[in-house]
Design a protein around this motif. Structure first.
Motif, mmCIF file in Angstrom:
data_model
loop_
_atom_site.group_PDB
_atom_site.id
_atom_site.type_symbol
_atom_site.label_atom_id
_atom_site.label_comp_id
_atom_site.label_asym_id
_atom_site.label_seq_id
_atom_site.Cartn_x
_atom_site.Cartn_y
_atom_site.Cartn_z
ATOM 1 N N LEU A 1 -33.850 32.785 -14.238
ATOM 2 C CA LEU A 1 -35.365 32.772 -14.521
ATOM 3 C C LEU A 1 -36.020 31.504 -14.341
ATOM 4 O O LEU A 1 -35.909 29.809 -13.900
ATOM 5 C CB LEU A 1 -35.241 32.439 -15.726
ATOM 6 C CG LEU A 1 -34.922 33.481 -17.132
ATOM 7 C CD1 LEU A 1 -34.783 33.154 -18.818
ATOM 8 C CD2 LEU A 1 -35.621 34.224 -17.093
ATOM 9 N N HIS A 2 -37.606 31.987 -13.735
ATOM 10 C CA HIS A 2 -38.449 30.845 -12.925
ATOM 11 C C HIS A 2 -39.555 30.575 -13.709
ATOM 12 O O HIS A 2 -39.788 30.878 -14.546
ATOM 13 C CB HIS A 2 -38.815 31.362 -12.061
ATOM 14 C CG HIS A 2 -37.334 31.988 -11.033
ATOM 15 N ND1 HIS A 2 -36.776 33.249 -11.072
ATOM 16 C CD2 HIS A 2 -36.882 31.273 -10.169
ATOM 17 C CE1 HIS A 2 -36.073 34.008 -10.337
ATOM 18 N NE2 HIS A 2 -35.913 31.975 -9.721
ATOM 19 N N ALA A 3 -40.413 28.671 -13.887
ATOM 20 C CA ALA A 3 -41.630 28.547 -13.937
ATOM 21 C C ALA A 3 -42.441 29.326 -14.212
ATOM 22 O O ALA A 3 -42.805 30.416 -12.301
ATOM 23 C CB ALA A 3 -41.464 27.435 -13.718
ATOM 24 N N PRO B 1 -49.613 42.305 -16.720
ATOM 25 C CA PRO B 1 -48.598 42.765 -16.577
ATOM 26 C C PRO B 1 -47.553 43.827 -17.355
ATOM 27 O O PRO B 1 -47.810 43.669 -18.436
ATOM 28 C CB PRO B 1 -47.528 41.164 -16.169
ATOM 29 C CG PRO B 1 -48.036 40.520 -17.497
ATOM 30 C CD PRO B 1 -49.905 40.560 -17.428
ATOM 31 N N SER B 2 -47.168 44.773 -16.406
ATOM 32 C CA SER B 2 -46.124 45.606 -17.217
ATOM 33 C C SER B 2 -44.906 45.916 -16.801
ATOM 34 O O SER B 2 -44.216 46.220 -17.406
ATOM 35 C CB SER B 2 -46.984 46.788 -17.109
ATOM 36 O OG SER B 2 -47.024 47.129 -15.801
ATOM 37 N N ALA B 3 -44.581 45.790 -15.422
ATOM 38 C CA ALA B 3 -43.114 46.017 -15.277
ATOM 39 C C ALA B 3 -42.309 44.552 -15.511
ATOM 40 O O ALA B 3 -43.168 43.842 -15.358
ATOM 41 C CB ALA B 3 -43.369 46.257 -13.158
ATOM 42 N N SER B 4 -41.267 45.298 -16.237
ATOM 43 C CA SER B 4 -40.688 43.964 -16.796
ATOM 44 C C SER B 4 -38.546 44.094 -16.449
ATOM 45 O O SER B 4 -38.917 45.133 -15.928
ATOM 46 C CB SER B 4 -39.939 44.273 -18.228
ATOM 47 O OG SER B 4 -40.538 44.995 -18.744
ATOM 48 N N LYS B 5 -38.003 43.420 -16.630
ATOM 49 C CA LYS B 5 -36.431 43.471 -15.952
ATOM 50 C C LYS B 5 -35.901 43.046 -17.599
ATOM 51 O O LYS B 5 -36.281 41.888 -18.520
ATOM 52 C CB LYS B 5 -36.589 43.048 -14.908
ATOM 53 C CG LYS B 5 -36.431 42.001 -14.492
ATOM 54 C CD LYS B 5 -35.861 40.927 -12.706
ATOM 55 C CE LYS B 5 -36.071 39.880 -12.710
ATOM 56 N NZ LYS B 5 -35.751 39.692 -11.499
ATOM 57 N N VAL C 1 -27.012 36.297 -23.779
ATOM 58 C CA VAL C 1 -28.348 36.370 -24.745
ATOM 59 C C VAL C 1 -29.214 37.314 -23.144
ATOM 60 O O VAL C 1 -29.100 36.802 -22.047
ATOM 61 C CB VAL C 1 -29.247 35.117 -24.719
ATOM 62 C CG1 VAL C 1 -29.356 34.010 -24.133
ATOM 63 C CG2 VAL C 1 -30.525 35.831 -26.115
ATOM 64 N N VAL C 2 -29.945 38.259 -24.010
ATOM 65 C CA VAL C 2 -30.287 38.575 -22.825
ATOM 66 C C VAL C 2 -32.456 38.582 -23.064
ATOM 67 O O VAL C 2 -33.134 38.521 -23.784
ATOM 68 C CB VAL C 2 -30.624 40.918 -23.220
ATOM 69 C CG1 VAL C 2 -31.209 41.866 -22.292
ATOM 70 C CG2 VAL C 2 -29.239 40.937 -23.126
ATOM 71 N N PHE C 3 -32.878 38.299 -21.734
ATOM 72 C CA PHE C 3 -34.322 37.741 -22.310
ATOM 73 C C PHE C 3 -35.234 39.512 -21.076
ATOM 74 O O PHE C 3 -34.292 39.678 -20.301
ATOM 75 C CB PHE C 3 -34.425 36.827 -20.785
ATOM 76 C CG PHE C 3 -34.401 35.019 -21.979
ATOM 77 C CD1 PHE C 3 -35.648 34.748 -22.078
ATOM 78 C CD2 PHE C 3 -33.117 35.387 -22.080
ATOM 79 C CE1 PHE C 3 -36.030 33.582 -22.685
ATOM 80 C CE2 PHE C 3 -33.095 33.700 -23.008
ATOM 81 C CZ PHE C 3 -34.844 32.676 -23.505
ATOM 82 N N THR C 4 -36.677 39.771 -21.442
ATOM 83 C CA THR C 4 -37.165 40.834 -21.161
ATOM 84 C C THR C 4 -37.972 40.240 -21.046
ATOM 85 O O THR C 4 -38.925 39.931 -21.272
ATOM 86 C CB THR C 4 -36.953 41.942 -21.857
ATOM 87 O OG1 THR C 4 -36.277 42.555 -22.305
ATOM 88 C CG2 THR C 4 -37.989 43.011 -21.565
ATOM 89 N N VAL C 5 -38.449 40.337 -18.800
ATOM 90 C CA VAL C 5 -39.535 38.998 -18.312
ATOM 91 C C VAL C 5 -39.713 39.902 -17.423
ATOM 92 O O VAL C 5 -39.652 40.769 -16.831
ATOM 93 C CB VAL C 5 -38.815 38.141 -17.969
ATOM 94 C CG1 VAL C 5 -38.000 37.003 -19.363
ATOM 95 C CG2 VAL C 5 -38.297 38.221 -16.325
ATOM 96 N N VAL C 6 -40.995 39.536 -17.342
ATOM 97 C CA VAL C 6 -41.817 40.165 -16.030
ATOM 98 C C VAL C 6 -41.546 38.944 -15.073
ATOM 99 O O VAL C 6 -42.271 37.330 -15.227
ATOM 100 C CB VAL C 6 -43.495 40.212 -16.519
ATOM 101 C CG1 VAL C 6 -44.079 40.759 -15.002
ATOM 102 C CG2 VAL C 6 -43.334 41.644 -17.724
ATOM 103 N N PRO C 7 -41.475 38.942 -14.129
ATOM 104 C CA PRO C 7 -41.327 37.812 -12.726
ATOM 105 C C PRO C 7 -42.810 36.772 -12.792
ATOM 106 O O PRO C 7 -43.451 38.372 -12.589
ATOM 107 C CB PRO C 7 -40.897 38.263 -11.615
ATOM 108 C CG PRO C 7 -39.985 39.628 -12.085
ATOM 109 C CD PRO C 7 -40.794 39.769 -13.205
#
Length: 362
Positions: free
Chosen positions: A156-158, A209-213, A189-195
């Motif tokens: 994960l990144h700021a 933003p729509s694309a997530s992973k 634990v699973v995070f759903t994030v947009v880079p």
């Protein structure tokens, strides 16, 4: 030498010795005193404190002054004489050194922390002001920072936008910690994030933003307990429909939030919030417009009155301390929200000051 003369000489020498010791002997105290006060509707160092572009603004009159407190530095060694003088002086307050610099905090660390709090207070002031004017602001929960050598480092990144944790949507930064601590250390634990780069690109186009992973992390035990952590600090990022800049240097901490928010409201609405009166105040503010308490209220009252303030917007939780010693000619007004403050300014502008919510010492 006559006995009386010898006694007087000995007493004088003893007094000189005590004074010298007092000047040399350090004590674990620091001093607070009234600091500068700045009109958020005016200028500082030759440029407007509040600058708005991309939206219509209106002329303002009067004052909506934020107030500050001066403090001695972390490395300053106060002596006994200075401490006694500070205790006796009406406009200064002597406090234990650890009150201002707890846990051995250095002046550099305190300055950095104050700068971060000041930056966050500006952001919340903008949100609170626009929300009060029913101007939509887009908010997102993001990764604010990543702890070194933590499970999240490198994954994960700021700036990453956190959409969900374990499939549960997050709507506030506190939701993230609550969902992570449902796990035991060592569990996934699973995070759903947009880079962050995708979120930034979408923001430039004015779109969400729509694309997530999905990112899977293994939790670990916190250093100060048995709870599970992944090593991030969650925060809130906002997209504003136009630009509001706050230009004020050499000020730190979160206590100017309320006055910045009111200044922004005044700039964006016709007429004058103050009716030309000199109003000062203090108080933190959150995104919802709730006003919180601050430190050094007594010093801020003195600074405001010395600058010419007639009214002082006072956080409700600071009212008792403020009301215990009110400078002559200054009227305290109790506020809990930005809406409270606006309502009181309406009364001041109309001259109907009898119904202003007041502070009491009890």
């Amino acid at each position: 030498m006559p006995r009386r003369t010898a006694t007087m000489l000995a007493s004088t020498l003893a007094l000189i010795g005590l004074l010298c010791a007092g000047l040399l002997l350090p004590v674990p105290y620091a001093e607070m005193s009234p600091g500068p006060t700045v009109n958020t509707l005016g200028e500082a160092r030759g440029e407007p404190v509040l600058q708005v572009s991309g939206h219509k603004t209106y002329p303002t009159t009067g004052h909506l002054n934020m107030t500050t407190v001066r403090v001695t530095g972390a490395d300053y060694k106060m002596n006994v004489v200075e401490a006694v003088y500070g205790w006796l002086a009406h406009d200064n307050v002597v406090v234990p050194h650890d009150t201002l610099y707890p846990d051995g905090k250095t002046e550099e660390q305190s300055t950095q922390e104050n700068a971060e709090e000041f930056s966050q207070s500006q952001e919340s002031a903008k949100v609170a002001a626009l929300e009060e004017l029913h101007i939509p602001v887009t908010s997102r929960i993001i990764v604010s920072s990543v702890v070194k050598d933590s499970p999240a480092e490198g994954t994960l990144h700021a700036g990453d936008v956190i959409k969900a944790v374990d499939g549960s949507p997050v709507k506030a930064p506190t939701d993230v910690a609550k969902l992570v601590t449902k796990h035991r250390p060592g569990q996934k634990v699973v995070f759903t994030v947009v880079p962050a780069k995708d979120a930034e690109a979408a923001e430039k186009t004015g779109k969400e933003p729509s694309a997530s992973k999905d990112v899977t992390l293994t939790t670990k035990k916190a250093d100060d307990g048995d709870r599970a952590i992944v090593g991030i600090q969650a925060g809130t990022d906002h997209t504003f429909p136009f630009t509001v800049d706050i230009k004020l240097a050499d000020v730190g901490g979160p206590s100017a939030g309320l006055m910045f928010a009111l200044g922004i409201v005044d700039k964006l609405t016709p007429g004058s919030l103050t009716g030309g009166k000199f109003v000062a105040g203090t108080g933190t503010i959150d995104d919802q417009g709730t006003v919180g308490p601050i430190g050094g209220i007594e010093m801020k009252l003195v600074g405001a009155r010395n600058a010419g303030a007639q009214y002082f917007l006072t956080p409700a939780e600071n009212c008792a301390a403020a009301a215990s010693d009110i400078p002559d000619g200054l009227t305290l007004i109790k506020v809990k929200t930005i809406a409270d403050a606006k309502a009181s300014l309406d009364k001041i502008r109309s001259g109907d000051t009898a119904g202003l919510p007041s502070c009491s010492a009890s």
